[in-house]
Design a protein around this motif. Structure first.
Motif, mmCIF file in Angstrom:
data_model
loop_
_atom_site.group_PDB
_atom_site.id
_atom_site.type_symbol
_atom_site.label_atom_id
_atom_site.label_comp_id
_atom_site.label_asym_id
_atom_site.label_seq_id
_atom_site.Cartn_x
_atom_site.Cartn_y
_atom_site.Cartn_z
ATOM 1 N N ARG A 56 0.651 -1.219 0.020
ATOM 2 C CA ARG A 56 0.031 0.196 -0.046
ATOM 3 C C ARG A 56 0.749 1.105 0.201
ATOM 4 N NH1 ARG A 56 -5.126 -0.280 0.270
ATOM 5 N NH2 ARG A 56 -5.277 1.796 0.503
ATOM 6 N N LEU A 57 0.441 2.351 -0.781
ATOM 7 C CA LEU A 57 1.295 3.468 -0.935
ATOM 8 C C LEU A 57 0.675 4.663 -0.187
ATOM 9 C CD1 LEU A 57 1.946 3.489 -4.638
ATOM 10 C CD2 LEU A 57 3.618 2.879 -3.283
ATOM 11 N N ASP A 58 1.552 5.340 0.437
ATOM 12 C CA ASP A 58 1.282 6.777 1.100
ATOM 13 C C ASP A 58 1.013 7.575 -0.104
ATOM 14 O OD1 ASP A 58 1.116 9.123 2.210
ATOM 15 O OD2 ASP A 58 2.723 8.952 3.503
ATOM 16 N N GLU A 59 -0.201 7.781 -0.327
ATOM 17 C CA GLU A 59 -0.728 8.628 -1.678
ATOM 18 C C GLU A 59 -0.487 10.274 -1.560
ATOM 19 O OE1 GLU A 59 -4.505 6.933 -3.750
ATOM 20 O OE2 GLU A 59 -4.634 6.589 -1.734
ATOM 21 N N LYS A 60 -0.152 10.694 -0.157
ATOM 22 C CA LYS A 60 0.137 11.958 0.064
ATOM 23 C C LYS A 60 1.560 12.267 -0.223
ATOM 24 C CE LYS A 60 -3.342 12.622 3.707
ATOM 25 N NZ LYS A 60 -3.208 11.267 4.228
ATOM 26 N N HIS A 61 2.484 11.308 -0.130
ATOM 27 C CA HIS A 61 3.827 11.515 -0.349
ATOM 28 C C HIS A 61 4.110 11.726 -1.959
ATOM 29 C CE1 HIS A 61 8.344 11.064 -0.303
ATOM 30 N NE2 HIS A 61 8.075 11.241 0.933
ATOM 31 N N PRO A 62 4.968 12.661 -2.491
ATOM 32 C CA PRO A 62 5.400 12.776 -3.639
ATOM 33 C C PRO A 62 5.721 11.796 -4.317
ATOM 34 C CG PRO A 62 6.233 14.555 -2.352
ATOM 35 C CD PRO A 62 5.735 13.508 -1.272
ATOM 36 N N LEU A 63 6.642 10.933 -3.787
ATOM 37 C CA LEU A 63 7.050 9.686 -4.340
ATOM 38 C C LEU A 63 5.803 8.881 -5.038
ATOM 39 C CD1 LEU A 63 9.813 9.753 -3.124
ATOM 40 C CD2 LEU A 63 9.904 7.521 -3.486
ATOM 41 N N ALA A 64 4.841 8.816 -4.270
ATOM 42 C CA ALA A 64 3.454 8.149 -4.900
ATOM 43 C C ALA A 64 2.549 8.718 -5.911
ATOM 44 C CB ALA A 64 2.833 7.488 -3.707
ATOM 45 N N VAL B 181 9.824 0.343 10.740
ATOM 46 C CA VAL B 181 10.073 1.508 11.361
ATOM 47 C C VAL B 181 9.429 1.954 12.475
ATOM 48 C CG1 VAL B 181 9.658 4.072 10.311
ATOM 49 C CG2 VAL B 181 10.251 2.051 8.489
ATOM 50 N N THR B 182 10.313 2.291 13.514
ATOM 51 C CA THR B 182 9.519 2.808 14.628
ATOM 52 C C THR B 182 8.683 3.962 14.936
ATOM 53 O OG1 THR B 182 11.689 3.419 15.517
ATOM 54 C CG2 THR B 182 11.158 1.179 16.369
ATOM 55 N N SER B 183 7.558 3.971 15.571
ATOM 56 C CA SER B 183 7.005 5.252 15.333
ATOM 57 C C SER B 183 7.606 6.332 16.192
ATOM 58 C CB SER B 183 5.518 4.992 16.144
ATOM 59 O OG SER B 183 5.881 4.674 17.639
ATOM 60 N N GLY B 184 7.646 7.545 15.585
ATOM 61 C CA GLY B 184 8.476 8.734 16.405
ATOM 62 C C GLY B 184 9.818 8.688 15.629
ATOM 63 N N SER B 185 10.254 7.887 14.686
ATOM 64 C CA SER B 185 11.327 7.826 13.941
ATOM 65 C C SER B 185 11.131 9.143 12.943
ATOM 66 C CB SER B 185 11.874 6.784 13.564
ATOM 67 O OG SER B 185 11.701 6.500 12.022
ATOM 68 N N SER B 186 12.281 9.581 12.457
ATOM 69 C CA SER B 186 12.018 10.515 11.292
ATOM 70 C C SER B 186 11.859 10.039 9.874
ATOM 71 C CB SER B 186 12.954 11.509 11.206
ATOM 72 O OG SER B 186 14.344 10.884 11.093
ATOM 73 N N ARG C 63 10.305 8.028 6.948
ATOM 74 C CA ARG C 63 8.899 7.920 6.332
ATOM 75 C C ARG C 63 8.626 6.809 5.440
ATOM 76 N NH1 ARG C 63 5.717 12.865 4.294
ATOM 77 N NH2 ARG C 63 3.898 11.744 3.450
ATOM 78 N N THR C 64 7.676 6.178 5.759
ATOM 79 C CA THR C 64 7.302 4.836 4.925
ATOM 80 C C THR C 64 6.498 5.438 3.776
ATOM 81 O OG1 THR C 64 7.507 3.297 6.814
ATOM 82 C CG2 THR C 64 6.105 2.650 4.836
ATOM 83 N N ILE C 65 6.636 5.216 2.623
ATOM 84 C CA ILE C 65 5.924 5.330 1.430
ATOM 85 C C ILE C 65 5.031 4.122 0.942
ATOM 86 C CG2 ILE C 65 5.959 6.235 -0.973
ATOM 87 C CD1 ILE C 65 8.927 7.450 0.660
ATOM 88 N N ALA C 66 5.900 3.123 1.092
ATOM 89 C CA ALA C 66 5.383 1.690 0.532
ATOM 90 C C ALA C 66 5.171 0.858 1.896
ATOM 91 C CB ALA C 66 5.810 1.158 -0.869
ATOM 92 N N VAL D 49 11.178 3.592 1.784
ATOM 93 C CA VAL D 49 11.194 4.825 2.555
ATOM 94 C C VAL D 49 12.063 5.956 2.420
ATOM 95 C CG1 VAL D 49 11.192 2.929 4.622
ATOM 96 C CG2 VAL D 49 13.069 3.612 4.002
ATOM 97 N N GLU D 50 11.773 7.004 2.941
ATOM 98 C CA GLU D 50 12.518 8.149 2.789
ATOM 99 C C GLU D 50 13.091 8.671 4.164
ATOM 100 O OE1 GLU D 50 12.125 12.863 1.303
ATOM 101 O OE2 GLU D 50 10.447 11.784 2.319
ATOM 102 N N VAL D 51 14.353 8.523 4.268
ATOM 103 C CA VAL D 51 15.049 9.142 5.478
ATOM 104 C C VAL D 51 15.872 10.538 5.117
ATOM 105 C CG1 VAL D 51 17.010 8.224 7.259
ATOM 106 C CG2 VAL D 51 15.793 6.728 5.682
ATOM 107 N N PRO D 52 15.329 11.572 6.120
ATOM 108 C CA PRO D 52 16.191 12.761 5.857
ATOM 109 C C PRO D 52 17.369 12.775 6.560
ATOM 110 C CG PRO D 52 14.090 12.635 7.628
ATOM 111 C CD PRO D 52 14.495 11.415 7.372
ATOM 112 N N MET D 53 18.464 13.474 5.794
ATOM 113 C CA MET D 53 19.568 13.522 5.941
ATOM 114 C C MET D 53 20.005 14.999 5.684
ATOM 115 S SD MET D 53 22.397 11.712 6.805
ATOM 116 C CE MET D 53 21.763 10.003 6.521
ATOM 117 N N GLY D 54 20.206 15.935 6.838
ATOM 118 C CA GLY D 54 20.510 17.219 6.534
ATOM 119 C C GLY D 54 19.557 17.854 5.681
ATOM 120 N N GLN D 55 20.134 18.776 4.735
ATOM 121 C CA GLN D 55 18.945 19.170 3.935
ATOM 122 C C GLN D 55 18.439 18.330 2.580
ATOM 123 O OE1 GLN D 55 20.475 23.237 2.432
ATOM 124 N NE2 GLN D 55 21.799 23.067 4.173
#
Ligand SMILES: [Zn+2]
Length: 780
Positions: free
Chosen positions: A682-690, A709-714, A716-719, A745-751
């Motif tokens: 299932r995809l997170d339809e709000k995310h631009p990747l989807a 992916v643990t809740s509270g982590s930065s 983001r699950t897309i699929a 998943v998308e993992v933020p890294m700096g900018q």
């Protein structure tokens, strides 16, 4: 006077046919000599010379390879047969379609026709022997006279393809010559031996993405309908000397039993002839299964797939195998023990290129001779296989509605089926593929879901590994809505008004097709401006302009087929990219040059360490190391996007500190196994990747990672895998390990960010739906 003139003409005719050149005179050595490999240009001139000196051979250039070399085929038979080639081709065509050719006419054609056998060589270019065998065998067919060869010439039209990958003949030979006499002699070249797909070039036989595949299908398979297509390969050096069918289970259910039965029959005959000739180490019913249509187009088009796999030397350098180096296990037999399917174990010794040529010559002659002896049976069975196909009633048909979320993909699917000779009609609402046609088994295999059998080594034990992957459901791979119709109330009322062009709009993957695919249409994510190369993305209502991204594609010295497929798919869809090699990454300052860098499916060790010192010439040794990893982190922190596909995600976790754990790593195969299947996410339809994708899709997984992916982590699950019913097509053991877990998943890294794909989104240029996730990731 008249008599004298005739004598004179005869003398002129004799002069017009100079002696047929021997391989030795043309190449300067016998075929298969130690440390001698032939190059493609001389193969071409040799076959041209044969055509000029013998009336038993016709040689044609079918087109150009990916890198522009001539792609050849030779027709060998009696001179009288070759003079009427087109007439014999018409007989094949008529026997191939029992709807148009009744029993009485077929009976006549079976008496008149010749059996057509095609032998194809060296699709895998490090399996060097068969192109040499082609040279020597062609010369023998034109010059020798024996009851066996005469029977072949009289009854068979033999189509010989000296290489299915001429570019690779030279790529491998150039590397061999470069390393000859050095410590690296006999090693594998540090590049793919086909520009885009390497070894996967024999996994392309239903998607037809590559130039060589398309030439072979269009000009040989579809034009000639061979009764046998024998593909000549080599295997590893440490087990049997040669494999020949019968195949291992499973046999794909849409392959006619008569095809499989004839494979058994011809294969066992070949094994018998090899044993009679004193050749040891012949195995049947071992190692190779008859499942994925990616390797055997002919098996759904009335032709046998014969395969031989002969043990390799180190290219043209001999090897000496010690008895203790013989493998202790192999699928279907024990290489150290006598059994019904491995009657004379080969227990070590010298093994060289010439041995391979010798085994192949016996095998080829046997295959052709058996066909010659039973020519009429071969043709009758061929006709009968067609009759059984057109009598298919379940399902009655498949419908492909005109209204599709992604019309570009739907069109590509239709073109692909039509290229494989599937007849497609059009109604007011749908395309219609009735099953009452000669290649209905082909269409059905590609349109339905696969139920791969749960095969174990012993009850409750580990799975029996399939030879390749287990799923090939094109509607799921491509995101096209296709409906089976189990029965039809009034088929005659369903007047078809249109047949899809049998010839694709762009046989060479031309511009028309590209333009169609750039438009993902309603609800889709991307439009590409052909002038500027910029993109527009439309999430829901609004329109967001996207600058053309500067894309880098990591290219290791250790060749990765997935890297080649990535290049192919980026080029097909009009993305500009640069290949990025180790020195450029290690030098740093990547953000100035790239917006996104893709790491194709590759092991972390190949990326981080590369070739070990001493295993390859120094300029190819090493990987990214710590300096490269730091440069990548710096790139992401400065706003870049790093994209990792499938196995390379473990590199991001192990070397870039991405805080995730692959939940399937370390789980034994008896508990979790996914050898190449379609799985539901299932995809997170709000995310631009989807953007542009439906809420649920099937992705391609080959033992692919999944993450908790643990809740509270930065992160983001897309699929995310669905909670139950994960398997969409193929084979999956251990659904519980995947259910609810993250696969993109998308993992933020700096900018910037790191995007991890637990899948192959651009899988072999087939997954036209999931590939949008990859494209979207480049535009973040
Ligand atoms: Zn091979």
């Amino acid at each position: 006077m008249r008599l004298r003139r005739l004598v004179l003409l005869a003398a002129v005719a004799a002069v017009a046919w100079p002696a047929i050149p021997t391989p030795e005179s043309h190449f300067g050595h016998r075929m298969g000599e130690d440390r001698k490999l032939i190059g493609w240009d001389k193969v071409v001139t040799y076959f041209q010379a044969l055509a000029k000196t013998s009336d038993r051979i016709v040689v044609r250039e079918l087109g150009k390879t990916t890198l522009g070399r001539p792609f050849l085929a030779a027709w060998i038979s009696q001179a009288g047969t070759l003079k009427q080639l087109e007439q014999y081709r018409q007989i094949q065509k008529k026997l191939a379609d029992p709807r148009k050719t009744g029993e009485a006419e077929a009976a006549k054609l079976i008496l008149q026709g010749k059996a057509v056998v095609m032998i194809t060589c060296s699709i895998h270019s490090t399996e060097v022997a068969s192109t040499h065998t082609a040279v020597e065998f062609a010369h023998r067919m034109l010059t020798e006279s024996s009851p066996r060869l005469n029977a072949i010439l009289d009854n068979v039209i033999f189509i010989l393809v000296p290489s299915l990958n001429p570019d690779g003949v030279d790529i491998v030979r150039d590397w061999y010559l470069k390393t000859l006499g050095t410590p690296y002699e006999g090693s594998s070249q540090p590049e793919l031996y086909h520009k885009y797909v390497g070894h996967d070039n024999n996994r392309d036989w239903y998607m037809f993405s590559q130039a060589e595949t398309r030439l072979t299908i269009e000009k040989l398979h579809n034009a000639w309908h061979p009764q046998i297509v024998y593909d000549v390969h080599q295997q590893g050096p440490n087990a049997s000397r040669m494999f020949i069918p019968p195949w291992l289970d499973p046999i794909e259910p849409n392959i006619d039993p008569l095809i499989a039965q004839m494979c058994n029959y011809i294969g066992l005959g070949m094994a018998m002839d090899l044993t009679a000739a004193g050749k040891k180490g012949i195995v049947v019913n071992a190692s190779y299964d008859f499942w994925t249509p990616a390797r055997h187009y002919q098996a759904y088009h009335g032709g046998l797939r014969i395969l031989s796999e002969t043990a390799s030397a180190r290219l043209a350098s001999p090897v000496n195998i010690r008895p203790e180096e013989i493998n202790q296990t192999a699928p279907g037999y024990n290489p150290r023990e006598r059994s019904w399917n491995y009657l004379e174990p080969w227990m070590g010794g010298e093994w060289r290129l010439r041995d391979i040529v010798d085994y192949q010559i016996i095998a080829w002659e046997s295959c052709l001779y058996q066909t010659a002896l039973r020519r009429q049976d071969m043709l009758r069975n061929f006709y009968q296989i067609g009759q059984r196909a057109v009598a298919r009633t379940t399902p009655y048909a498949f419908l492909i509605p005109l209204e599709q979320r992604d019309p570009g993909s739907a069109r590509k699917l239709l073109e692909t089926l039509a290229f494989g000779l599937v007849e497609i009609e059009k109604t007011a609402e749908s395309y219609l593929i009735r099953m009452q046609q000669p290649y209905s088994g082909w269409a059905k295999a590609l349109l339905e879901k696969q139920d791969y059998p749960d095969l174990r080594l012993y009850p409750g034990g580990p799975p029996k590994r399939p030879y390749d992957v287990t799923a090939h459901t094109l509607p799921m791979l491509m995101g096209v809505d296709v409906k089976p119709v189990m029965s039809w109330a009034a088929p005659s009322a369903m007047a078809a008004d249109y047949t899809f062009p049998a010839k694709p709009l762009s046989a060479g993957n031309g511009d028309t097709w590209k333009e169609v695919n750039r438009i993902w249409s309603r609800g889709a994510s991307l439009w590409r401006n052909p002038q500027t190369g910029d993109f527009s993305a439309r999430p829901g209502a609004g329109l967001i302009e996207k600058k053309r991204p500067k894309v880098g594609l990591y290219r290791s010295f250790m060749p990765s087929m997935d890297e080649g497929w990535s290049r192919w798919i980026l080029e097909e869809f009009g993305f500009a990219y640069q290949s990025v090699k180790n020195p450029e990454i290690v030098a740093g300052r990547l953000r100035a040059r790239y917006d996104a860098i893709i790491f194709p499916d590759q092991s972390p060790s190949a990326i981080h360490n590369g070739y070990r010192p001493g295993s390859m010439p120094p300029e190819y040794v090493g990987g990214l190391g710590e300096t490269g990893a730091q440069a990548l982190l710096e790139f992401a922190r400065a706003g870049g996007t790093l994209v990792f596909l499938n196995d390379s995600t473990d590199y991001a976790i192990g070397h870039l500190g991405v805080p995730l754990k692959n939940v399937i790593s370390g789980v034994p195969s008896r508990d979790f196994y996914c050898p190449g299947s379609l799985l539901r996410v299932r995809l997170d339809e709000k995310h631009p990747l989807a953007h542009g994708l439906p809420a649920e899709i099937a992705i391609w997984s080959e033992g692919s990672p999944a993450w908790e992916v643990t809740s509270g982590s930065s992160t983001r699950t897309i699929a995310r895998y669905v909670d139950s019913g994960v398997l969409a097509s193929g084979w999956l053991l251990g659904e519980k390990y995947l259910a609810g877990r993250s696969s993109l998943v998308e993992v933020p890294m700096g900018q910037g960010r790191i995007v991890l794909f637990g899948m192959r989104p651009q899988y072999r240029a087939q997954s036209y739906q999931a590939v949008k996730l990859l494209f979207n990731s480049l535009l973040l």
